[in-house]
Write an enzyme that holds these catalytic residues in place. Sequence first.
Site, PDB file in Angstrom:
ATOM      1  N   HIS A 107      62.289 -40.809  15.085  1.00 45.94           N
ATOM      2  CA  HIS A 107      63.837 -41.221  15.122  1.00 45.94           C
ATOM      3  C   HIS A 107      64.186 -41.432  13.823  1.00 45.94           C
ATOM      4  O   HIS A 107      63.415 -41.776  12.951  1.00 45.94           O
ATOM      5  CB  HIS A 107      64.349 -42.386  16.161  1.00 45.94           C
ATOM      6  CG  HIS A 107      63.857 -43.600  15.645  1.00 45.94           C
ATOM      7  ND1 HIS A 107      62.597 -43.691  16.215  1.00 45.94           N
ATOM      8  CD2 HIS A 107      64.231 -44.749  15.208  1.00 45.94           C
ATOM      9  CE1 HIS A 107      62.390 -44.984  16.102  1.00 45.94           C
ATOM     10  NE2 HIS A 107      63.162 -45.645  15.345  1.00 45.94           N
ATOM     11  N   HIS A 126      67.032 -42.969  11.114  1.00 48.74           N
ATOM     12  CA  HIS A 126      68.154 -43.966  10.862  1.00 48.74           C
ATOM     13  C   HIS A 126      69.153 -43.403   9.971  1.00 48.74           C
ATOM     14  O   HIS A 126      68.589 -42.653   8.848  1.00 48.74           O
ATOM     15  CB  HIS A 126      67.614 -45.223  10.376  1.00 48.74           C
ATOM     16  CG  HIS A 126      66.731 -45.969  11.222  1.00 48.74           C
ATOM     17  ND1 HIS A 126      67.351 -46.948  12.183  1.00 48.74           N
ATOM     18  CD2 HIS A 126      65.380 -45.910  11.673  1.00 48.74           C
ATOM     19  CE1 HIS A 126      66.448 -47.678  12.520  1.00 48.74           C
ATOM     20  NE2 HIS A 126      65.122 -46.843  12.426  1.00 48.74           N
TER      21      HIS A 126
HETATM   22  P1  5GP Z   1      62.805 -48.754  14.629  1.00 52.52           P
HETATM   23  O1  5GP Z   1      62.698 -50.074  14.343  1.00 52.52           O
HETATM   24  O2  5GP Z   1      61.819 -48.149  15.496  1.00 52.52           O
HETATM   25  O3  5GP Z   1      62.628 -47.834  13.443  1.00 52.52           O
HETATM   26  O4  5GP Z   1      64.232 -48.515  15.137  1.00 52.52           O
HETATM   27  C1  5GP Z   1      64.583 -48.677  16.340  1.00 52.52           C
HETATM   28  C2  5GP Z   1      66.037 -48.847  16.432  1.00 52.52           C
HETATM   29  O5  5GP Z   1      66.284 -48.557  17.860  1.00 52.52           O
HETATM   30  C3  5GP Z   1      66.525 -50.367  16.270  1.00 52.52           C
HETATM   31  O6  5GP Z   1      67.356 -50.115  14.726  1.00 52.52           O
HETATM   32  C4  5GP Z   1      67.008 -50.757  17.523  1.00 52.52           C
HETATM   33  O7  5GP Z   1      68.435 -51.585  17.216  1.00 52.52           O
HETATM   34  C5  5GP Z   1      67.470 -49.720  18.185  1.00 52.52           C
HETATM   35  N1  5GP Z   1      67.559 -49.551  19.768  1.00 52.52           N
HETATM   36  C6  5GP Z   1      66.561 -50.341  20.408  1.00 52.52           C
HETATM   37  N2  5GP Z   1      66.933 -50.193  21.532  1.00 52.52           N
HETATM   38  C7  5GP Z   1      68.003 -49.375  21.816  1.00 52.52           C
HETATM   39  C8  5GP Z   1      68.713 -49.021  22.779  1.00 52.52           C
HETATM   40  O8  5GP Z   1      68.375 -49.343  24.032  1.00 52.52           O
HETATM   41  N3  5GP Z   1      70.088 -48.602  22.650  1.00 52.52           N
HETATM   42  C9  5GP Z   1      70.607 -47.979  21.123  1.00 52.52           C
HETATM   43  N4  5GP Z   1      71.555 -47.530  21.105  1.00 52.52           N
HETATM   44  N5  5GP Z   1      69.597 -48.285  20.296  1.00 52.52           N
HETATM   45  C10 5GP Z   1      68.580 -49.237  20.435  1.00 52.52           C
END
Ligand code: 5GP
Length: 112
Positions: free
Chosen positions: A98, A100
Amino acid sequence: MSCIFCKIAAGEIPSTAVHEDARIYAFADVNPRAPVHILIVPREHIGSLSEAGAHHGDLLGHLLWTAAEIAREKGLGKGYRVVINSGPDGGQTVDHLHLHLFGGRQMTWPPG
Ligand code: 5GP
Ligand code: ZN
């Protein structure tokens, strides 16, 4: 299919949609770290950037271009930041590739 972002992209878990097409889905982060914090995911399950292959080049480009397009739609003319966390040291917590998109405030450098 146990991946949370696969389920969100498929509409099986609710989310606030921002943009979508046949290949990608973008939605609001549930725990926003900036006034604008949007996640952009491929509908195809790719575990991380490290797991993307040469055949994903087109898709990766489409994800990046869409981030810029959403930033324009959100009025982020002063700038924004696009981040991909990859693997444990990169801070990745959801194992589905993903992007951001952060905006609406001054970003700091270097990131933590
Ligand atoms: P990472 O830390 O893997 O780069 O980012 C994961 C992101 O996914 C985090 O910013 C977290 O807040 C978001 N996230 C995790 N679970 C969910 C969810 O169920 N729904 C949404 N909308 N965001 C989520
Ligand atoms: Zn997935």
